[in-house]
Design an enzyme around this catalytic site. Structure first.
Site: not given
Ligand code: GUN
Ligand code: ZN
Length: 677
Positions: A90, A279
């Site tokens: 990300d 689990c």
């Molecule tokens: N992680 C959680 N929400 C988002 C989002 O809207 N955009 C991005 N790039 N990462 C995220």
């Molecule tokens: Zn559990």
């Protein structure tokens, strides 16, 4: 070049295979969020012990810590995480939003180049995260900025796959605008962004609306990622909406605050005297022991529980898609919280997208879960097709027999059916009114007519739908006499509701009902009558004509007495598949369908280069489909032709016509009966 292919569908959900440089993964999938430096559970352990296939980490965090950055730049992100599987990164969008960082903190192009340079398998643009409550003008600006960044990021992706995030707050029309614009750019994955605050505030209904809005315009051959949805109680519903990727930071965040994720909701350890889970963690310890553990050890235990449960629910979701039972799973999960149930209702209200996408020819049973069941696309598709295609509309008498939807009609209506078999449709039409709506006798074995299991007590909404569906079919019919055989079933209130609109004679016993039927005709060819209705139901009016061929023989099953095959001379033309009740054409049957010119919808034209392969029995691949109808649904029995209209084989469409055109990978039609030579 698309990297995605579909193996199976259910609702808008798909079982897919997505190929990255570090291997292929099966979707829907969940990626645990890992921290580049301080993950308590290593990415390798996430794969080996919990069964995750891919992880996601944050390139902004890597870039802003020198030791992470140096290692990532010199040795690559796979070395940094010590993980050889696929890694998504990300961009820092969420950190920008969450910590309210200044715009200069991250340079949008540089962060994409950085992800590319450290060898991320899937990078993400620096989209602008809109808080759902900031108001429309600000969200519009954020969408525009995200789209501008998307445009300049595409050129920088190089070999990396790139995710173009759809923003637009809680405004479905802005989501549509964003999705349309992003669809035109060369992205590989589309996250739906900005949903974390909606998740946290239990605004699942909004997530449904914006996801459906985005899905309308996103290319079918790119996976959709619901960014920040890590709670297993929403996985089934989100997958049903067509989300393929999920990520979870929740497993760690919830654990830190003593919370346990479960598919039915969240539990706080402090409230538990028992651990409600099977689990390895919950099986190996007790609530009291877990509570008395030192904080960090307890956190790790809860984290592992959260991972086990999340991973298992995603497997559950994939199994449910393969079984055609994802609606049922989503309906069960929706009972975990009223807001989830509201989201389910919103989803079922506007079910056009589901009707279009849901495959035909499922075999699974449909259990009543509540008012939503009768609106399921398997059922509404059946009804729409009956309205459109049921071939008999003129008769002396229309007989309605109520059925409770507990057992097959033939078990409970033997005597009546015997009488119907002696008469032609001009003399008598038999309609079953059931909790799923109205089922003409000829189509009694077609899925889901006999696969629906309803309770004896029905809710008012279901009864209302049953009345409307019955009325809708009756409105298209011309008859002299309408008879209702009411035998104390659960759907009778539905008929009572509309009885004053019709001039109707009602009877309570089969004997009395039969006395009212028109005299027997001399025609007793009930098998042709059924066949005609089935052919028309599946392939349209022209196909129905095949039932009238003089040379046709209908073969019944010795054990069940149902139609099994239909033959001409010694060739089988069609076989009925017992658990779908639908006809499958052999190659000879396919030639007949072609001869009577069935609707183009059911003809898939292949590139002539691959004719010989298909004619010899190989699958028809999406890559080589030249022409397929946008109306063709997944699951239909189709004719596969070359470009000069020669029949190569018959088979089952695994994906829709639109998907056949847009996908470059995967099977379009599984050939059942090739030409061979
Ligand atoms: N992680 C959680 N929400 C988002 C989002 O809207 N955009 C991005 N790039 N990462 C995220
Ligand atoms: Zn559990």
């Amino acid at each position: 070049m698309a990297k995605f292919e579909i193996k199976a569908k259910d609702g808008l959900a798909r079982i897919g295979r997505f190929t990255t440089k570090h291997g292929a993964v099966k979707t829907p999938l969940l990626m645990p969020v890992v921290h580049p430096g301080k993950s308590i559970i290593s990415p390798q352990a996430l794969t080996d012990e919990f069964g995750f296939q891919m992880v996601i980490t944050n390139s902004y965090i890597i870039n802003s810590h020198e030791r992470f950055r140096n290692k990532a730049v010199s040795e690559g992100i796979h070395a940094l995480l010590d993980f050889a599987g696929p890694i998504m990164t990300d961009s820092g969008t969420f950190q920008m939003y969450f910590h309210n960082l200044p715009e200069e903190e991250i340079e949008p192009i540089e962060i994409v180049e950085f992800q590319r340079d450290i060898g991320s398998d899937i990078g993400t643009i620096l989209d602008v995260f809109s808080d759902p409550d900031v108001g429309r003008t600000k969200v519009e600006e954020d969408v525009q900025k995200s789209l501008e960044r998307a445009k300049v990021s595409i050129d920088k992706k190089g070999e990396m796959l790139l995710a173009g995030t759809v923003q637009g707050g809680a405004f479905p029309d802005l989501r549509e605008t964003a999705a349309r614009a992003l669809a035109a750019m060369d992205f590989d994955v589309h996250p739906i962004g900005g949903v974390v605050p909606l998740m946290e505030r239990y605004r699942y209904a909004d997530i449904v609306k914006i996801t459906l809005a985005a899905k309308k315009h996103l290319p079918l051959d790119r996976p959709v990622h619901l960014f920040g949805c890590g709670h297993p109680m929403f996985f089934a519903q989100a997958a049903l909406l067509g989300c393929d990727f999920f990520d979870s930071a929740s497993y760690a965040k919830f654990a830190e605050s003593g919370r346990m994720l479960l598919p039915s909701g969240t539990m706080h350890l402090s409230e538990l005297t028992e651990l409600p889970c099977s689990c390895p963690i919950c099986s190996g310890t007790s609530a009291d022991d877990l509570k008395s553990m030192e904080k960090s050890e307890q956190g790790t235990m809860l984290m592992k529980h959260n991972l086990y449960v999340s991973s298992a629910e995603m497997r559950n979701v994939r199994q449910a898609i393969s079984d055609g039972k994802l609606f049922q799973l989503a309906a069960y999960r929706a009972r975990g919280h009223p807001t989830l149930y509201e989201a389910l209702q919103v989803m079922m209200e506007d079910n056009m997208q589901f009707e279009v996408e849901d495959p035909i020819g499922k075999t699974s049973s449909i259990f009543y879960t509540g008012v939503e069941t009768t609106k399921r696309p398997e059922i509404s598709n059946f009804h729409s097709r009956v309205i459109k295609r049921y071939p008999y509309r003129h008769s002396n008498t229309v007989l309605i027999v109520t059925d409770s939807g507990l057992r097959p009609f033939s078990d409970t209506s033997d005597v009546i059916i015997k009488e119907v078999r002696k008469r032609t449709p001009k003399e008598l039409i038999l309609l079953f009114v059931t909790p799923m709506g109205v089922v003409p006798w000829e189509l009694e074995h077609v899925h889901p007519a006999q696969q629906c299991i309803f309770p004896m007590k029905l809710d008012l909404e279901t009864l209302g739908i049953v009345s409307e569906r019955t009325r809708e079919l009756l409105e298209t019919m011309k008859y002299q006499k309408l008879i209702w055989f009411m035998r104390g079933t659960n759907v009778e209130p539905a008929l009572a509701k509309i009885s004053s609109d019709y001039s109707v004679e009602t009877f309570q016993s089969a004997t009395d009902t039969i006395k009212q039927l028109p005299i027997e005709g001399n025609e007793s060819s009930w098998t042709r009558r059924k066949l005609h209705a089935l052919l028309t139901y599946q392939w349209g009016e022209n196909a129905g004509k095949l039932a009238d061929l003089d040379s046709l023989q209908v073969i019944l099953s010795k054990s069940t007495g149902k139609i099994r095959h239909c033959k001409r001379n010694d060739d089988i033309l069609f076989t009925i598949v017992p658990n779908t009740g639908l006809l499958t054409p052999t190659y000879q049957g396919g030639l007949e369908l072609l001869r009577v010119r069935i609707d183009d919808t059911y003809q898939v034209i292949m590139d002539s280069d691959v004719s010989e392969f298909i004619a010899s029995g190989k699958s028809a691949l999406a890559k080589f489909v030249k022409l397929a109808s946008p109306q063709l649904k997944a699951g239909e029995e189709v004719l596969v032709l070359d470009e000069s209209q020669n029949l190569l084989g018959t088979g089952r469409a695994l994906i829709s016509g639109l998907e056949m055109i847009s996908f470059n990978r995967g099977v379009a039609v599984a050939i059942r009966h090739p030409r061979k030579s």
